[in-house]
Design an enzyme around this catalytic site. Structure first.
Site, short mmCIF file in Angstrom:
data_model
loop_
_atom_site.label_atom_id
_atom_site.label_comp_id
_atom_site.label_asym_id
_atom_site.label_seq_id
_atom_site.Cartn_x
_atom_site.Cartn_y
_atom_site.Cartn_z
N ASP A 1 7.53 7.48 38.14
CA ASP A 1 6.38 8.35 37.84
C ASP A 1 5.24 7.46 37.36
OD1 ASP A 1 4.67 10.42 37.47
OD2 ASP A 1 5.87 11.47 35.98
N HIS B 1 6.36 6.84 23.26
CA HIS B 1 5.58 7.81 24.04
C HIS B 1 6.06 9.23 23.83
CE1 HIS B 1 9.08 8.11 26.60
NE2 HIS B 1 8.46 8.76 27.55
N LYS C 1 5.66 25.06 31.39
CA LYS C 1 6.43 24.02 32.06
C LYS C 1 6.80 24.48 33.47
CE LYS C 1 9.45 21.59 29.74
NZ LYS C 1 8.72 20.34 29.45
N SER D 1 9.36 17.21 21.65
CA SER D 1 9.94 18.10 22.65
C SER D 1 9.16 19.41 22.68
CB SER D 1 11.41 18.37 22.32
OG SER D 1 11.50 19.00 21.05
N ALA E 1 9.71 11.77 22.15
CA ALA E 1 10.93 11.87 21.36
C ALA E 1 12.08 11.06 21.95
CB ALA E 1 11.33 13.33 21.22
#
Length: 385
Positions: free
Chosen positions: A68, A313, A383, A291, A315
């Site tokens: 990614d 960056h 999400k 999160s 958790a």
């Protein structure tokens, strides 16, 4: 900070033995200078550990950036306060879900005017054909993806409302990265080079393969920035309609956490790959999300030299996705997300907050790396499946 060996240092108090073993393998590569830095959120990755900072001399490891490319975060502080928001936030969540394509295969059906401008700039920058990797790459701009990518409306400790999102270079970036990982692996095989892990295959500076990867890597990093900017524009528009007024951008922060740049560390110019880490040079603004049901942070870097001016960056996973699905229930997810407007579905069980390291532990481990400026708490979470 814990020094594991001369080429590996670690800031994570919560870390699996397998993660340390993986990072130790990478630290054996002869072109590491001076050492790999493991961040407080370090966890097992493909080849290179997620949450690691890998400085190299004369070589790049495509898997040390990851698939990614350019993944990162963007946040905007508005002039609105929590009390300015209507208590029914489902209308805002649904509007965001309509405006921004979600999930792994979710792309735009057409380009907005702003997306068309951004696509035009990206096309002009490309010295290769992105369509060779993804024919619909233009329609991917302004889409979220799935997994730990998110769009959120948050409040800070003073009650100011922030718009916050996390995504990267989508399918086109994934295919670019996967291609160059295979190229590097094939080169290692042809040259008879033995590696501690096949996914640590590298490209040497001065070769055609290195130059091709660097060119396409930088383009994908620019795509990721433009992707976040496009989504933020749409998020701001949805929020403006919800509150019934224009949105001022009192502050805007943007940062990568899967990328490579040339930087100078310990007296040498190196290729610095941050895989799940952000630039935390002194005075630099950054974002560290927790999160989906936990706190996130707006931070300023302290410029710690041993960390290679880096910080965590996020958790960091404590459970794999498959293990999380077997361990946690939808009722537990609902409890963890109490008071937050979100899409109530089993699809997010692997993203339950308990599947991640406690963000307060991560931030405590990062005390010498960043200063916390704002603590953000979610009001709305969006999400993709």
């Amino acid at each position: 900070m814990q020094r594991i060996n001369e080429r590996l240092v670690n800031w994570a108090s919560l870390i699996e033995p397998e993660t340390l073993q993986q990072a130790e393998k990478a630290s054996r590569l002869p072109f590491i200078h001076p050492h790999i830095a493991l961040m407080p959120d370090a966890h097992l990755g493909k080849g290179a550990t997620v949450g690691s900072v890998i400085p190299t001399l004369g070589a790049l490891i495509p898997a040390a950036v990851g698939v990614d490319i350019g993944c990162g975060m963007a946040a905007v502080r508005t002039q609105y306060r929590v009390e300015d928001l209507h208590p029914d936030r489902s209308r805002l969540r649904l509007a965001i879900e309509r405006a921004i394509p979600l999930s792994a295969g979710g792309y735009n059906s057409r380009l907005t005017d702003s997306a068309r401008e951004r696509v035009g700039r990206l096309s002009a920058q490309a010295s290769f054909d992105p369509a060779a990797y993804a024919r619909n790459w233009q329609l991917q701009l302004g889409s979220l993806g799935s997994g730990n990518h998110f769009i959120e409306v948050c409040r800070d400790e003073h009650g100011w409302v922030w718009l916050f999102l996390h995504s990267g270079s989508r399918g086109v970036g994934n295919k670019i990265a996967s291609h160059h990982i295979r190229v590097a692996q094939d080169l290692m095989t042809r040259r008879g080079i033995s590696l501690p892990d096949r996914d640590l295959a590298y490209l040497e500076e001065g070769t055609e393969e290195f130059d091709a990867y660097l060119t396409e890597l930088r383009w994908a990093q620019n795509f990721a920035l433009a992707n976040r900017d496009e989504m933020m524009d749409r998020l701001i528009a949805c929020f403006a309609e919800f509150v019934g007024g224009p949105v001022e951008q009192r502050e805007r922060v943007q940062c990568h956490h899967n990328y490579t740049e040339q930087e100078t560390h310990f007296g040498k110019r190196v290729w610095l790959s941050r895989k799940g880490a952000i630039n935390a040079e002194k005075g630099r603004a950054g974002l560290i999300p927790g999160s989906m049901g936990d706190a996130s942070y707006v931070v300023t870097g302290k410029g710690d030299a041993t960390s290679l001016n880096s910080s965590p960056h996020g958790a960091g996973r404590a459970y794999s996705r498959s293990k999380a699905r077997k361990t946690f229930t939808r009722d537990q997810l609902r409890t963890a997300m109490k008071g937050i407007e979100f899409r109530d579905t089993d699809a997010f069980l692997d993203e339950i907050p308990q599947a991640y390291k406690p963000i307060d532990v991560v931030m405590r481990d990062a005390t010498d790396l960043v200063e916390i400026r704002h603590t953000l708490r979610q009001l709305v979470n969006v999400k993709g499946d």
